[in-house]
Write an enzyme that holds these catalytic residues in place. Structure first.
Site, PDB file in Angstrom:
ATOM      1  N   GLY A  82       0.832  -1.214   0.138  1.00 37.18           N
ATOM      2  CA  GLY A  82       0.036  -0.145   0.181  1.00 37.18           C
ATOM      3  C   GLY A  82       0.793   1.182  -0.079  1.00 37.18           C
ATOM      4  O   GLY A  82       2.034   1.155   0.435  1.00 37.18           O
ATOM      5  N   GLY A 131       0.722  -4.707   1.048  1.00 40.08           N
ATOM      6  CA  GLY A 131      -0.493  -4.809   0.242  1.00 40.08           C
ATOM      7  C   GLY A 131      -0.585  -5.515  -0.946  1.00 40.08           C
ATOM      8  O   GLY A 131      -1.695  -6.170  -1.453  1.00 40.08           O
ATOM      9  N   GLU A 154       6.546  -5.426   7.554  1.00 44.30           N
ATOM     10  CA  GLU A 154       5.886  -4.248   8.520  1.00 44.30           C
ATOM     11  C   GLU A 154       6.573  -4.139   9.794  1.00 44.30           C
ATOM     12  O   GLU A 154       6.483  -2.859  10.173  1.00 44.30           O
ATOM     13  CB  GLU A 154       4.397  -4.598   8.431  1.00 44.30           C
ATOM     14  CG  GLU A 154       3.727  -4.383   7.236  1.00 44.30           C
ATOM     15  CD  GLU A 154       3.835  -5.493   6.212  1.00 44.30           C
ATOM     16  OE1 GLU A 154       3.077  -5.337   5.004  1.00 44.30           O
ATOM     17  OE2 GLU A 154       4.401  -6.582   6.513  1.00 44.30           O
ATOM     18  N   ASP A 162      -0.441  -6.948   7.829  1.00 47.58           N
ATOM     19  CA  ASP A 162      -1.946  -7.065   7.827  1.00 47.58           C
ATOM     20  C   ASP A 162      -2.652  -7.570   6.475  1.00 47.58           C
ATOM     21  O   ASP A 162      -2.147  -8.578   5.807  1.00 47.58           O
ATOM     22  CB  ASP A 162      -2.454  -5.708   8.129  1.00 47.58           C
ATOM     23  CG  ASP A 162      -2.034  -4.706   7.040  1.00 47.58           C
ATOM     24  OD1 ASP A 162      -0.849  -4.944   6.261  1.00 47.58           O
ATOM     25  OD2 ASP A 162      -2.943  -3.487   6.880  1.00 47.58           O
TER      26      ASP A 162
END
Length: 393
Positions: A82, A131, A154, A162
């Site tokens: 992302g 992402g 991350e 996530d």
């Protein structure tokens, strides 16, 4: 959640003409072909991109003329994650809720992909991180090449893996998911295939003919789609120094109950045998955010017992806490050190594992204390989902 001005949401969702090129949408015979098209940014996902992808997946599910969806990236990345820099900029420049809207939309896309009634074929010819994993791992088929590099880095950013990682990493053999998520280790195509993150290996020079064959498919039957990919597939060999050869050590160490015990176990291994891999793994863990490590270890352990929607709902709670920054500002500090100032010297707070208590970790799993905030809301799905999608619920 507090009132968000319509003009702000409209700006986020209705981009300029330049932004419309970020996802190239094509219809080729029976296939929908979607190309992530921000090559200079390694196809980092913007709010427009996830909104557009969600819209297309939604519309095509009810379109009987579309039998399958192919997702690929332009350039040397499938998708490097992302757009974290944009998330940080929006959260710092105003209300963290704008960033929560972006991530919530991304999670809805992940959920849609995980429960999709038609085959999604992700062509992972390059970098797949964060992402980008969410936009591919949930799909039925993940095709890797000699150019593929996978990572969930991350914890080095003061965040946590996530986009459904608590679901798809927790399903890997043994405790390989803990290793991948806590360390951000990079995996190549052979390792992805061996652990199950990939379903097929196809040399990059065959991709154009593979896509051509997929577009001619006149059925959504995954057995037929798989057989077509099989025709172009090869079986890559693990390298001599592949981390997958170290599964005994990984299972022994990363099965421990706490992050402290994982580190202690690795240090014990290091004293019994000189090994550069163990040393670098220890160094990586010690450089990562203590809060991120502890939150993710609990998350992946809980994720093993949850469906994909429940995993995403839990991740949404946690990421909102990270964005809110009440308990720790490690995400903003990590982004500063890695992405903005690039000094690569984040100052984590708390700075040591022993300073992060179980009660501190518990905060991230509780409901967010913010006016009007709501838990993650699942997109409505059809009742006649295929068995593989139902099994994830």
């Amino acid at each position: 959640m507090n009132y968000i001005p319509p003009t702000k949401l409209q700006t986020m969702a209705s981009p300029a003409k330049l932004d419309e090129d970020q996802v190239v949408v094509e219809r080729k015979l029976s296939a929908r072909v979607l190309t992530l098209n921000r090559p200079k940014q390694l196809n980092a996902l913007s709010y427009y991109m996830v909104s557009k992808l969600l819209e297309i997946f939604h519309d095509d599910e009810g379109n009987s003329d579309v039998k399958l969806v192919v997702v690929k990236g332009n350039g040397r990345a499938f998708c490097a994650g992302g757009d974290v820099a944009a998330v940080v900029r929006d959260a710092r420049g105003g209300d963290w809720r704008f960033s929560a809207i972006f991530l919530g939309t991304q999670y809805k896309l992940n959920y849609f992909m995980a429960t999709y009634s038609k085959p999604q074929v992700s062509i992972l010819n390059g970098i797949v991180m964060g992402g980008g994993a969410g936009a591919s791992m949930h799909g039925r088929f993940r095709v890797v090449t000699e150019n593929t590099v996978f990572a969930m880095p991350e914890t080095a950013l003061g965040l946590f893996p996530d986009v459904g990682a608590s679901y798809f990493l927790s399903r890997l053999a043994g405790f390989f998911g803990e290793y991948v998520g806590l360390t951000g280790a990079r995996l190549d195509a052979a390792e992805m295939l061996a652990c199950g993150l990939a379903t097929h290996y196809v040399p990059s020079w065959k991709l154009s003919v593979l896509e051509e064959s997929l577009c001619k498919v006149e059925t959504s039957d995954p057995v037929v789609v798989s057989s077509i990919i099989d025709k172009y597939s090869e079986q890559p060999s693990l390298k001599a120094d592949s981390v997958y050869h170290r599964m005994d050590v990984i299972n022994r160490c990363f099965s421990r109950k706490t992050v402290e015990e994982i580190l202690s176990s690795l240090e014990t291994e290091a004293t019994s045998k000189a090994n550069s891999w163990i040393s670098s793994t220890l160094e990586t863990l010690k450089k990562s955010s203590p809060t991120s490590l502890k939150v993710f270890l609990r998350l992946i352990r809980e994720g093993r017992l949850l469906g994909v929607g429940q995993c995403l709902a839990l991740e949404y709670r946690i990421v909102c806490h990270f964005l809110q920054g009440h308990h720790s500002k490690d995400f903003y500090e990590g982004s500063r050190a890695i992405l903005i100032d690039k000094d690569r010297k984040p100052k984590w707070e708390p700075s040591k594992l022993e300073l992060v208590s179980d009660r501190d970790v518990e905060h991230y799993f509780s409901k967010v204390d913010a006016e009007g905030w709501k838990d993650f809301e699942f997109p409505k799905r059809f009742n006649n989902l295929p068995a593989h999608a139902i099994s994830k619920l």
